[in-house]
Design an enzyme around this catalytic site. Structure first.
Site, PDB file in Angstrom:
ATOM      1  N   THR A   1      10.362  27.995  25.061  1.00 50.23           N
ATOM      2  CA  THR A   1       8.991  27.649  24.563  1.00 50.23           C
ATOM      3  C   THR A   1       7.857  28.638  25.185  1.00 50.23           C
ATOM      4  OG1 THR A   1      10.038  25.568  24.435  1.00 50.23           O
ATOM      5  CG2 THR A   1       7.210  25.818  24.450  1.00 50.23           C
TER       6      THR A   1
ATOM      7  N   THR B   1      13.629  25.259  28.635  1.00 42.35           N
ATOM      8  CA  THR B   1      13.723  24.408  29.857  1.00 42.35           C
ATOM      9  C   THR B   1      14.924  23.544  29.540  1.00 42.35           C
ATOM     10  OG1 THR B   1      12.017  22.833  28.533  1.00 42.35           O
ATOM     11  CG2 THR B   1      11.139  24.382  30.199  1.00 42.35           C
ATOM     12  N   ASP B   2      15.308  23.344  28.330  1.00 39.92           N
ATOM     13  CA  ASP B   2      16.527  22.474  28.360  1.00 39.92           C
ATOM     14  C   ASP B   2      17.702  22.790  29.169  1.00 39.92           C
ATOM     15  OD1 ASP B   2      15.104  21.219  26.431  1.00 39.92           O
ATOM     16  OD2 ASP B   2      16.863  21.016  25.068  1.00 39.92           O
TER      17      ASP B   2
ATOM     18  N   LYS C   1      15.842  19.018  35.427  1.00 42.08           N
ATOM     19  CA  LYS C   1      15.060  18.710  34.316  1.00 42.08           C
ATOM     20  C   LYS C   1      15.073  17.197  34.285  1.00 42.08           C
ATOM     21  CE  LYS C   1      13.227  19.411  29.649  1.00 42.08           C
ATOM     22  NZ  LYS C   1      13.243  20.129  28.483  1.00 42.08           N
TER      23      LYS C   1
END
Lengths: 424, 424
Positions: A77, A153-154, A230
């Site tokens: 992203t 980020t996943d 996360k």
């Protein structure tokens, strides 16, 4: 000057040429140099003495005292754009896009740009971890003073873990990304990118994740790559160090100001523990530090989560695997019916390591009957290693170590706390 | 008086007989009444006018104004004992053991004891959830003013979720357990049991988990059964409400004192939100509240966790399942290669619901390409439902609702926050 024009860039005594890239702001320019570097500069510092075009390069002058930071992009992203056809965010960018998207990076470093992948991070694969580790090692060998990995980020925690095991880097390897795309007012891309670059210039050699420390825009936390997770789907401060304090915190304003003035941002970093020193890991004593590299992985490893009511046959697919990490309950348990199945796996040569779906705390299979049965079956306790990290570790240990089972019970890269505090 | 003696217990106008049980302390006695109740009383309140033995019952007099609390045991650490042969903790106890192990429970209620299972909680199964729900409903019908379920901590969150969906109870259903066995100085069994009994007597009708709120012995947190998670392997305050504040907190000292004096402990509870009122859910208007009971479950549901590098063939076992809950990454993603496989599952009639391994925050598959592809494939977003709770919910929804897929996207029992705050 127009995007696509050839320009001349003077760095002290050295002159390079390159191509002016499209820029998203009127204040900054980004130039892709022929040598592979990308530089971002303030437009008002540019001396475009000659009219552009016709092969005549413009002149861009900038300070030669800056360190070199490699920006490796994998997608995600942080510099992705909105697909206005679907309204969805797509991950299509390279390092130049980062510089265009984050003009605040200009002047902080000489950037080497490199695209290892261009994917949404849920599509991250072990083969790309290998390419990424090799790319970092090459950048270090080419003189990078620090490396920033732009990552979705996943799966950032899995990739940061992978590189933690694969690499002994003498310079910082800083993963960063963005929870909100650049078109959102609340985007975290600028602060994360600036903090990551400044953290990559700082005096340490950690492989870490640099993301928002709080919902505010005041600081980024620096998380050890093997202990980070996360923990929220959308918050900007979703990333947390599990079971410990973060490695440290970098103050955004202080780091941004120091970096803009050509100073190191070390004073802007508050370390919670002593970081690995620069160059200590793999320097050969000749002054040129090189990264130790062991990028092999065994892809035949699965993470299997136990839940009550699961069909024991669901674990049939584990037969014959090289490695299995179990995400058990509590101190590291599964239904008693699964214990003989696990014993068979171990007998057949599968390394089976136990972690806990509690995530925090360490497994301890000596306390209850089921745990003792699991130990008898040959299960290895992975201490307080996070389940996802344990999976990546086992992939690496199977490919690189003579006794991978033994390795799962001790610390290799900060993933396992040796001292036991099970009953604190 | 000796254990095993028959004793007579006078409750106001009613006289019952029972058997004196062994007690772990000199200060308290526990009597198993013929009618199935167990009572604990202070020894100095006992009038043993007649010599014991020879069939002559001793007399135990106590206050008749106490409410009735059913203690249902399923096993677990709270009253388990150490097996000195192996050094491991075994889960072999019934409700009488609880009263013996926790004499502080004496005088707080008239206890009905009931053993539904005697297992380590990793062996919990859907068939036992059914028996447990039926037992609670029977206890409510028999006049229990509150129910305490003694449960192992490993799978307590799954069982609390199951009963939350199966039951509409007009009285509190309070799960409690112990992270440290009674033989440890740091055992949490007494405080958790006392707080659970007092919470079960209080004025609400929540199905909740009552466990240490902090490392101190000062208060227990009251967690909604569908939002709670064991987040640490060994800490006494391992249980946390995910994504929200707990329902409330019960002060140990205040609750213990009030209960010992025969008063309700409501003043000792600080609710963070208005609890469900007593009797509101299923009372028939005739004053006798009954619990609504829908105990059927579909056992053909799996929770499948996605991790990078997994073999897509690992999900072959999902073919033909009635339901699958995916624990995806971030906002609810899996590797693109798995999307066609998921589409086939949905086409074949499997209900597939998406949750996030982040645990906190809600899934949102409208933002990124992969998510939109998953929605196109027919995946249902489970909002901010916890993955384990979502699995139990889907098991229940498939067996009880005409449109289980639709139900996964809305709140049934406090498991899903309807209001969307994805970008807070």
């Amino acid at each position: 000057m127009q995007p696509g024009d050839r320009v001349r860039v003077e760095r002290g005594d050295v002159t390079n040429e390159g191509v002016l890239l499209p820029s998203t702001t009127r204040d900054h320019l980004v130039v892709k140099l022929d040598g592979g570097y990308n530089v971002g500069v303030d437009r008002d510092e540019v001396d475009d003495g000659a009219d552009a075009g016709g092969g005549e390069a413009s002149e861009i002058t900038f300070d030669d005292d800056l360190p070199t930071v490699s920006l490796i992009s994998t997608g995600g992203t942080i510099a992705s754009t909105v697909d206005y056809r679907t309204g969805a965010v797509t991950a299509q960018f390279d390092a130049e896009d980062v510089l265009r998207a984050v003009p605040d990076l200009a002047g902080r470093a000489n950037y080497r740009g490199r695209v290892v992948a261009n994917i949404l991070s849920e599509n991250m694969e072990p083969s790309i971890w290998r390419e990424l580790a090799e790319a970092v090692a090459e950048e270090v060998a080419a003189g990078a003073d620090g490396v920033v990995v732009m990552h979705g980020t996943d799966t950032m925690q899995y990739s940061a873990s992978a590189l933690s095991f694969m690499l002994d880097s003498p310079v910082p390897v800083v993963f960063t990304g963005s929870q909100r795309s650049a078109d959102r007012p609340s985007s975290d891309n600028v602060m994360n990118a600036v903090c990551a670059v400044e953290a990559a210039k700082a005096d340490h050699a950690e492989t870490l994740v640099c993301m928002h420390a709080s919902p505010s825009d005041d600081a980024c936390a620096l998380h050890r790559g093997t202990r980070v997770r996360k923990n929220h789907t959308s918050r900007r401060d979703a990333f947390e160090t599990v079971g410990a304090r973060s490695l440290g915190v970098i103050d955004y304003e202080a780091a941004a100001e120091a970096g803009a003035e050509g100073d190191a941002a070390d004073a802007a970093i508050e370390w919670n523990r002593e970081p690995l020193p620069r160059g200590s890991e793999a320097s050969e004593g000749d002054g040129d530090a090189e990264a130790g590299l062991a990028p092999d992985l065994d892809g035949d490893v699965e993470l299997a989560k136990f839940t009550p009511g699961m069909d024991p046959a669901a674990w049939d697919y584990l037969d014959g695997k090289d490695g299995v990490v179990i995400e058990g309950t509590g101190l590291g348990h599964v239904h008693t019916d699964l214990v003989p199945r696990i014993a068979e796996l171990v007998e057949d040569g599968t390394v089976v390591a136990m972690t806990s779906q509690c995530l925090d705390g360490r497994v301890c299979d000596r306390v209850y009957d089921t745990g003792r049965d699991l130990l008898d079956a040959g299960v290895v306790e992975a201490g307080d290693t996070l389940p996802g990290t344990a999976k990546v570790k086992l992939m690496w240990a199977l490919a690189n170590l003579s006794d991978p089972a033994e390795a799962m019970a001790r610390d290799l890269a900060g993933e396992l706390t040796e001292e036991s505090q099970p009953w604190r």
